[in-house]
Design a protein around this motif. Structure first.
Motif, mmCIF file in Angstrom:
data_model
loop_
_atom_site.group_PDB
_atom_site.id
_atom_site.type_symbol
_atom_site.label_atom_id
_atom_site.label_comp_id
_atom_site.label_asym_id
_atom_site.label_seq_id
_atom_site.Cartn_x
_atom_site.Cartn_y
_atom_site.Cartn_z
ATOM 1 N N VAL B 157 51.920 19.989 -6.259
ATOM 2 C CA VAL B 157 51.041 18.729 -6.174
ATOM 3 C C VAL B 157 50.432 18.402 -4.677
ATOM 4 O O VAL B 157 49.392 18.321 -4.673
ATOM 5 C CB VAL B 157 51.859 17.641 -6.860
ATOM 6 N N GLY B 158 51.400 18.436 -3.773
ATOM 7 C CA GLY B 158 50.894 18.052 -2.602
ATOM 8 C C GLY B 158 50.004 18.822 -2.046
ATOM 9 O O GLY B 158 49.084 18.014 -1.311
ATOM 10 N N ILE B 159 49.963 19.810 -1.886
ATOM 11 C CA ILE B 159 48.881 20.759 -1.340
ATOM 12 C C ILE B 159 47.465 20.468 -2.078
ATOM 13 O O ILE B 159 46.579 20.085 -1.413
ATOM 14 C CB ILE B 159 49.102 22.291 -1.633
ATOM 15 N N VAL B 160 47.498 20.105 -3.390
ATOM 16 C CA VAL B 160 46.224 19.708 -4.003
ATOM 17 C C VAL B 160 45.898 18.262 -3.391
ATOM 18 O O VAL B 160 44.555 18.130 -3.220
ATOM 19 C CB VAL B 160 46.452 19.805 -5.337
ATOM 20 N N VAL B 161 46.658 17.363 -3.548
ATOM 21 C CA VAL B 161 46.579 16.076 -3.173
ATOM 22 C C VAL B 161 45.699 16.038 -1.818
ATOM 23 O O VAL B 161 44.782 15.135 -1.601
ATOM 24 C CB VAL B 161 47.602 15.117 -3.080
ATOM 25 N N GLY B 162 46.459 16.507 -0.695
ATOM 26 C CA GLY B 162 45.920 16.626 0.676
ATOM 27 C C GLY B 162 44.381 17.198 0.587
ATOM 28 O O GLY B 162 43.500 16.532 1.453
ATOM 29 N N GLN B 163 44.215 18.052 -0.036
ATOM 30 C CA GLN B 163 42.930 18.708 -0.022
ATOM 31 C C GLN B 163 41.743 17.857 -0.820
ATOM 32 O O GLN B 163 40.656 17.527 -0.138
ATOM 33 C CB GLN B 163 42.632 20.098 -0.773
ATOM 34 N N ILE B 164 42.229 16.876 -1.838
ATOM 35 C CA ILE B 164 41.451 16.214 -2.459
ATOM 36 C C ILE B 164 41.197 14.909 -1.544
ATOM 37 O O ILE B 164 39.920 14.433 -1.428
ATOM 38 C CB ILE B 164 41.851 15.924 -3.792
ATOM 39 N N ALA B 165 42.039 14.494 -0.850
ATOM 40 C CA ALA B 165 41.937 13.455 -0.033
ATOM 41 C C ALA B 165 40.976 13.748 1.123
ATOM 42 O O ALA B 165 40.175 12.898 1.540
ATOM 43 C CB ALA B 165 43.152 12.939 0.824
#
Lengths: 332, 332
Positions: B157-165
């Protein structure tokens, strides 16, 4: 001409005491254009003011050392210099703890004392009422048939929250610190039940018993162990408006307790700290609704009025031992 | 014909171990009308599955003792009885940990393996991606120029959150458990900075240094002391989507720590536990956006693929020691 004011003498560590406040005689300055001379009638003492005694970033700026304490005041105009306000008008504003006060007219709001006792403008028809209204409606989002628990229920905000929740068709349980307060909540204010946290050995169990369908909304004024017990009975998709944490305001270290996040994840819980000024663009709507409910007697209220300007420090301290029922106000 | 499945042998106290799981050989039943026979290709192991091993109310029902563990699976159709699905089709669904699986067609979703590796449908093009998307967008509400901190940043989840941010113009700091993970976050995934919580003695200070403007959004996957350190750097009006609390899932007692409510009151902070199914009516929109970003290479991804159906229990345990980078998947 001289008057007396109360200044912050020293930042308290833990509970404020005699060294926290100092009474001073000061010269009243001449009125400038657009200013009025006020005589303080009612002074508000509120839990959030404890936070302003710390030298710490919060939603309201810290009080300054050797400067007067500021709070909500209802006052009467005694003199005016080029203002629309006239001698005898009643006003409210954020003003210094001073017997006589010189203020710019634009910092004041004229009030209508024919409609309600003037002191109500420090509470149910002021920030207290709006805090209850917006916190419950916008964060709590009460729905017909839901269970609402209010801590600090016999306080100025709690009494209003419970009644607004009842207006929305909720079942309401209040938590307070004496049997007299509980009886008043159930009798005068229509709460469905109440728990005296001071005499209840197992709060978690007591809340489970009082809320057989769990807790959908927890309006939190106090924090600490009372909140732990409520949260252990929280429902899926519950909402927790965080209005205050009075049980912790005098702690000198960061208080510890059970972590809430695991429960919030498993139960999809929302928790939101808020200050009423967030909703300032909707104040007229909220105030109109509160006035209507007061007129219709759907919303009742009570105050603890302490007599004497010199009692202000004592009244402030008394908040933290539950010395008030409803709004704590000092009458000069 | 027989196959092998993995059942929950006993509810773990604390960390799951060898006694938690049991391998069983079972007879594969005949296909009924509308059913397919599947061969499992990829099995998802996710932190939330630990919660389902407890006999405790949560957002997903507990696994049953002596019944197979269920999770996300990508599988190939080997046989079909009166279905639109045909031999060779690839599907995904919530399915038992079994080498061969009989499932009703209606419980399955056909996937398009020309577009991405099939295993991506267990992660970035599945619940993981949607969790990151809806948690960040709907609760975090990222605004251009804000600072976002993600814990468990090198997880699925974290990898995707960071990129969307980053796509939303935020400054993004990731917290993870090795220098290699931090380098990968900054290198491959475009994070602005990272903190290895295992080697950083003073996390509070490290976060303050990495986030000179404070933290506007904290996307929390881990909880515990890492979260304490982030919250002590939280900004006014911050939002904290609570996605998971992996650091606490194996605790046998309610963990304690600094209370968050006082800070949430003084700083008007929102914290919300959520599960992705809350947004199920918006899944098509979210999925379309994720696919578009993957095609445009704005969203990159990585997996840790463990080979062998018999490695499933081990892979599950490894999640709690940070054995995965990106999504942990077992390939049969």
């Amino acid at each position: 001409m001289k008057t007396q004011q109360i200044v912050l003498a020293a930042r308290p560590k833990g509970m404020p005491d005699a060294d926290t406040f100092r009474f001073e005689d000061i010269e009243i300055p001449d009125l400038q254009q657009g200013e009025v001379l006020l005589k303080g009638l009612y002074y508000s003492v509120d839990p959030y003011m404890r936070g302003r005694m710390n030298d710490k970033k919060s939603y309201s700026a810290p009080f300054e050392i050797d400067k007067p304490i500021f709070g909500g005041v209802v006052a009467e105009v005694e003199d005016a210099n080029g203002t629309d306000l006239e001698k005898g008008d009643l006003v409210t504003g954020m003003l210094p703890w001073s017997k006589k006060i010189v203020s710019a007219e634009k910092k004041l709001k004229k009030i209508d004392a024919s409609f309600a006792p003037p002191s109500y403008y420090l509470s149910i028809l002021g920030m207290t009422g709006l805090t209850a209204y917006f916190g419950l409606i916008h964060i709590g989002k009460p729905k017909d048939g839901e269970t609402v628990v209010v801590s600090g229920a016999a306080g100025a905000v709690g009494i209003v929250v419970g009644q607004i929740a009842k207006i929305h068709g909720c079942r309401v349980i209040g938590i307070a610190g004496s049997d007299e307060k509980i009886e008043m909540l159930k009798g005068k204010f229509g709460f469905d039940g109440g728990i005296n946290y001071k005499t209840t050995p197992d709060m978690k169990k007591a809340i489970a018993k009082a809320c057989p369908d769990g807790v959908d909304i927890y309006f939190d004024n106090v924090g600490g162990e009372v909140s732990d017990a409520v949260i252990s009975n929280i429902n899926f998709h519950a909402r927790i408006p965080l209005c205050g944490q009075i049980s912790l305001y005098n702690d000198t270290e960061i208080p510890t307790g059970p972590r809430v996040q695991p429960t919030m994840v498993t139960h999809s819980v929302l928790m939101q700290g808020f200050i009423v000024s967030k909703y300032s663009d909707q104040f007229p709507e909220g105030m109109a609704q509160l006035e209507e409910w007061v007129k219709e007697e759907k919303l009742k209220f009570t105050e603890t009025i302490i007599e004497g300007f010199d009692q202000l420090p004592e009244a402030m301290l008394s908040l933290f031992s539950g010395g008030n029922t409803g709004k704590m106000v000092v009458k000069a």
